[in-house]
Every structure is written in C-alpha cells, then in structure tokens.
Write a protein that holds these residues in place. Sequence first.
Motif, PDB file in Angstrom:
ATOM      1  N   GLY A 165      -1.638  29.726 -25.216  1.00 34.11           N
ATOM      2  CA  GLY A 165      -2.635  28.813 -24.675  1.00 34.11           C
ATOM      3  C   GLY A 165      -3.954  28.804 -25.419  1.00 34.11           C
ATOM      4  O   GLY A 165      -4.931  28.259 -24.935  1.00 34.11           O
ATOM      5  N   ARG A 166      -3.990  29.397 -26.581  1.00 26.66           N
ATOM      6  CA  ARG A 166      -5.223  29.394 -27.381  1.00 26.66           C
ATOM      7  C   ARG A 166      -5.409  28.045 -28.063  1.00 26.66           C
ATOM      8  O   ARG A 166      -4.448  27.392 -28.438  1.00 26.66           O
ATOM      9  N   MET A 167      -6.668  27.673 -28.225  1.00 29.36           N
ATOM     10  CA  MET A 167      -6.972  26.512 -29.047  1.00 29.36           C
ATOM     11  C   MET A 167      -7.583  26.982 -30.362  1.00 29.36           C
ATOM     12  O   MET A 167      -7.223  26.534 -31.421  1.00 29.36           O
ATOM     13  N   PHE A 168      -8.528  27.916 -30.279  1.00 30.98           N
ATOM     14  CA  PHE A 168      -9.183  28.428 -31.479  1.00 30.98           C
ATOM     15  C   PHE A 168      -9.075  29.954 -31.497  1.00 30.98           C
ATOM     16  O   PHE A 168      -8.203  30.509 -32.122  1.00 30.98           O
ATOM     17  N   ALA A 169      -9.924  30.608 -30.760  1.00 29.35           N
ATOM     18  CA  ALA A 169      -9.909  32.079 -30.738  1.00 29.35           C
ATOM     19  C   ALA A 169      -9.376  32.636 -29.426  1.00 29.35           C
ATOM     20  O   ALA A 169      -9.105  33.816 -29.329  1.00 29.35           O
ATOM     21  N   GLY A 170      -9.268  31.818 -28.417  1.00 27.22           N
ATOM     22  CA  GLY A 170      -8.764  32.277 -27.136  1.00 27.22           C
ATOM     23  C   GLY A 170      -9.829  32.695 -26.147  1.00 27.22           C
ATOM     24  O   GLY A 170      -9.514  33.172 -25.060  1.00 27.22           O
ATOM     25  N   VAL A 171     -11.096  32.531 -26.501  1.00 20.60           N
ATOM     26  CA  VAL A 171     -12.181  32.951 -25.616  1.00 20.60           C
ATOM     27  C   VAL A 171     -12.204  32.111 -24.344  1.00 20.60           C
ATOM     28  O   VAL A 171     -12.246  32.657 -23.239  1.00 20.60           O
ATOM     29  N   CYS A 172     -12.158  30.812 -24.476  1.00 21.30           N
ATOM     30  CA  CYS A 172     -12.190  29.943 -23.287  1.00 21.30           C
ATOM     31  C   CYS A 172     -10.945  30.157 -22.422  1.00 21.30           C
ATOM     32  O   CYS A 172     -11.047  30.193 -21.199  1.00 21.30           O
ATOM     33  N   ALA A 173      -9.787  30.325 -23.055  1.00 11.18           N
ATOM     34  CA  ALA A 173      -8.557  30.565 -22.297  1.00 11.18           C
ATOM     35  C   ALA A 173      -8.643  31.900 -21.561  1.00 11.18           C
ATOM     36  O   ALA A 173      -8.197  32.016 -20.422  1.00 11.18           O
ATOM     37  N   GLY A 174      -9.215  32.910 -22.199  1.00  8.81           N
ATOM     38  CA  GLY A 174      -9.366  34.209 -21.558  1.00  8.81           C
ATOM     39  C   GLY A 174     -10.323  34.173 -20.387  1.00  8.81           C
ATOM     40  O   GLY A 174     -10.063  34.770 -19.337  1.00  8.81           O
ATOM     41  N   LEU A 175     -11.434  33.471 -20.554  1.00  6.59           N
ATOM     42  CA  LEU A 175     -12.394  33.332 -19.456  1.00  6.59           C
ATOM     43  C   LEU A 175     -11.777  32.562 -18.296  1.00  6.59           C
ATOM     44  O   LEU A 175     -11.962  32.921 -17.131  1.00  6.59           O
ATOM     45  N   ALA A 176     -11.037  31.507 -18.614  1.00  6.73           N
ATOM     46  CA  ALA A 176     -10.391  30.711 -17.569  1.00  6.73           C
ATOM     47  C   ALA A 176      -9.371  31.547 -16.815  1.00  6.73           C
ATOM     48  O   ALA A 176      -9.312  31.507 -15.578  1.00  6.73           O
ATOM     49  N   GLN A 177      -8.579  32.316 -17.543  1.00  6.46           N
ATOM     50  CA  GLN A 177      -7.569  33.159 -16.912  1.00  6.46           C
ATOM     51  C   GLN A 177      -8.227  34.217 -16.024  1.00  6.46           C
ATOM     52  O   GLN A 177      -7.766  34.480 -14.927  1.00  6.46           O
ATOM     53  N   ARG A 178      -9.302  34.808 -16.485  1.00  9.42           N
ATOM     54  CA  ARG A 178      -9.993  35.862 -15.738  1.00  9.42           C
ATOM     55  C   ARG A 178     -10.568  35.347 -14.420  1.00  9.42           C
ATOM     56  O   ARG A 178     -10.519  36.007 -13.395  1.00  9.42           O
ATOM     57  N   PHE A 179     -11.129  34.134 -14.444  1.00  5.98           N
ATOM     58  CA  PHE A 179     -11.797  33.598 -13.262  1.00  5.98           C
ATOM     59  C   PHE A 179     -10.954  32.583 -12.495  1.00  5.98           C
ATOM     60  O   PHE A 179     -11.441  31.944 -11.567  1.00  5.98           O
TER      61      PHE A 179
END
Length: 64
Positions: free
Chosen positions: A11-25
């Motif tokens: 589910g990454r687009m670039f580095a996975g930061v937004c996907a990780g934040l979305a998954q966490r919250f």
Amino acid sequence: MSRKLVRPRQGRMFAGVCAGLAQRFGLSANLVRLLFLLSLLLPGTQVIIYLVLWILMPNEDRAY
C-alpha cells in the motif's frame, strides 16, 4: 493489541509514511495522502516532518 507506527510493505505510494500513519490511526491511506498534499499549500515544515518520519519509522518487517 495496539497498532505500531511502521511503514507497511503493502500500500505504499512513495515511502510509506502516509500509509503507516493511516494504518496507525485507523484512517484511509488516501485521506492521509490528500491531507498531506493539501497541507503543502500552507506555509510550514510539512516536507521536513515527512522526511524525519521516513527516517525514524521502521519498515514493517523490522518493527520493534
């Protein structure tokens, strides 16, 4: 079980930061990406924060 703040492999687009934040919250990854893109219209340190999170957030397979 608490969700950890990690960059997922899927589910990454670039580095996975937004996907990780979305998954966490418990949010949609696309919503977090859209909010990040909209935040770029405002003055601030959004890109620097993104880069710091990219460095500090572990990949999902290397999490804690």
